[in-house]
Design an enzyme around this catalytic site. Structure first.
Site, PDB file in Angstrom:
ATOM      1  CB  CYS A   1      -2.033   4.686  -5.569  1.00 28.12           C
ATOM      2  SG  CYS A   1      -3.566   3.926  -5.038  1.00 28.12           S
TER       3      CYS A   1
ATOM      4  CB  CYS B   1      -0.883  -0.016   1.247  1.00 25.79           C
ATOM      5  SG  CYS B   1      -1.842   1.479   1.423  1.00 25.79           S
TER       6      CYS B   1
HETATM    7  N1  DGL Z   1      -3.879   1.023  -1.112  1.00 25.32           N
HETATM    8  C1  DGL Z   1      -3.989   2.452  -1.221  1.00 25.32           C
HETATM    9  C2  DGL Z   1      -2.670   3.022  -1.740  1.00 25.32           C
HETATM   10  O1  DGL Z   1      -1.884   2.341  -2.373  1.00 25.32           O
HETATM   11  C3  DGL Z   1      -5.136   2.871  -2.101  1.00 25.32           C
HETATM   12  C4  DGL Z   1      -6.487   2.536  -1.525  1.00 25.32           C
HETATM   13  C5  DGL Z   1      -6.783   3.260  -0.223  1.00 25.32           C
HETATM   14  O2  DGL Z   1      -6.894   4.489  -0.207  1.00 25.32           O
HETATM   15  O3  DGL Z   1      -6.891   2.560   0.789  1.00 25.32           O
HETATM   16  O4  DGL Z   1      -2.389   4.171  -1.508  1.00 25.32           O
END
Ligand code: DGL
Length: 271
Positions: free
Chosen positions: A186, A73
């Site tokens: 992201c 993430c």
């Molecule tokens: N997993 C998050 C990221 O890579 C995107 C989804 C979220 O906001 O939880 O920033």
């Protein structure tokens, strides 16, 4: 040699793009994936909340005997990596450093764009890492809060007028500024690669976070002699904090393979 699994976590589905990269780059490794599908998205929350959630996610993953963790993430990597590394006695790789190193390798005009969630952009982590690696680097960051919900709703394919309009609007300032490399900061954005590269054109090289961190993990495991035997065939287990049925359908799409009946639901509040 070490046959213990690697833990991978994300706020939901998006981290499966990193699982896909890991399967290709480290096919012999076992993986345990946790997607916090009950509490996604993290990207619009405060740093304190993101850290608290991430600590629970990691406590759950550490109920397995892991040899390393990949934080797929972007939002957790940009806001909480240092604390998680200090609190845990195993190697933890985030997505920021590896992605920045790759961006530096591909940019020629030293103008790097970065797109991510609001929390990631607010953290300033990408600017800090890029400038640490090369103080002369210029960076422009753009939050793209509509991208995650659109991807989660299947609106990521070229020809979809909604995602193409939103992408053009988000990317216009970065293109006007003259970037020649763009960090997809992201988990969800690799699914938008076709749409984003059509808007950016051939003059901009896209750098994807999941793939670069999988290479980083490979280097780390090799250096510490933690790789699984080369002839093993890695397996993956999937855990989520909300309905596993919902996850399995979308996850099969993300992973480009059928994982129906393979995910288990856990109660993240227990951790
Ligand atoms: N997993 C998050 C990221 O890579 C995107 C989804 C979220 O906001 O939880 O920033």
């Amino acid at each position: 040699m070490d046959t213990r699994p690697i833990g991978v976590f994300d706020t939901g589905l998006g981290g499966l793009t990193a699982v896909r990269a890991l399967r290709r780059i480290l096919p012999e490794e076992d993986l345990v994936y946790f997607g916090d599908t009950a509490r996604v998205p993290y990207g619009s929350r405060s740093r304190e909340t993101i850290l608290r959630y991430a600590q629970q996610d990691l406590r759950f993953l550490r109920s397995f005997d892991l040899k390393a963790v990949l934080i797929a993430c972007g939002t957790v990597s940009t806001t909480s990596l240092d604390v998680l590394q200090a609190e845990n006695d195993l190697p933890i790789v985030g997505v920021v450093e590896p992605t920045c190193r790759r961006a530096l390798a591909v940019t020629q005009n030293r103008r790097v764009g970065m797109i991510a969630t609001l929390a990631s952009v607010r953290s300033g982590a990408y600017e800090a890492a890029l400038r640490r690696l090369d103080p002369g680097m210029e960076v422009l960051c753009q939050p793209c809060p509509l991208f995650v919900p659109l991807v989660e709703n299947g609106r990521f394919r070229p020809g979809d007028v909604v995602i193409e309009t939103v992408a053009r609007e988000y990317l216009a300032p970065l293109l006007d500024w003259g970037m020649d490399a763009l960090i997809l900061g992201c988990t969800h954005y690799p699914l938008l690669e076709e749409v984003i590269s059509a808007v950016c054109g051939p003059g901009v090289t896209l750098v994807s976070a999941g793939e670069e961190s999988a290479f980083e993990l490979k280097r780390l495991l090799t250096a510490r002699e933690l790789r699984a035997p080369a002839d093993s065939h890695g397996r993956a287990e999937f855990y989520v904090s909300d309905r596993s049925e919902d996850f399995e359908g979308a996850a099969s799409l993300f992973l480009q393979e059928d994982i129906h009946h393979m995910a288990r639901r856990i109660d993240i509040d227990q951790y």
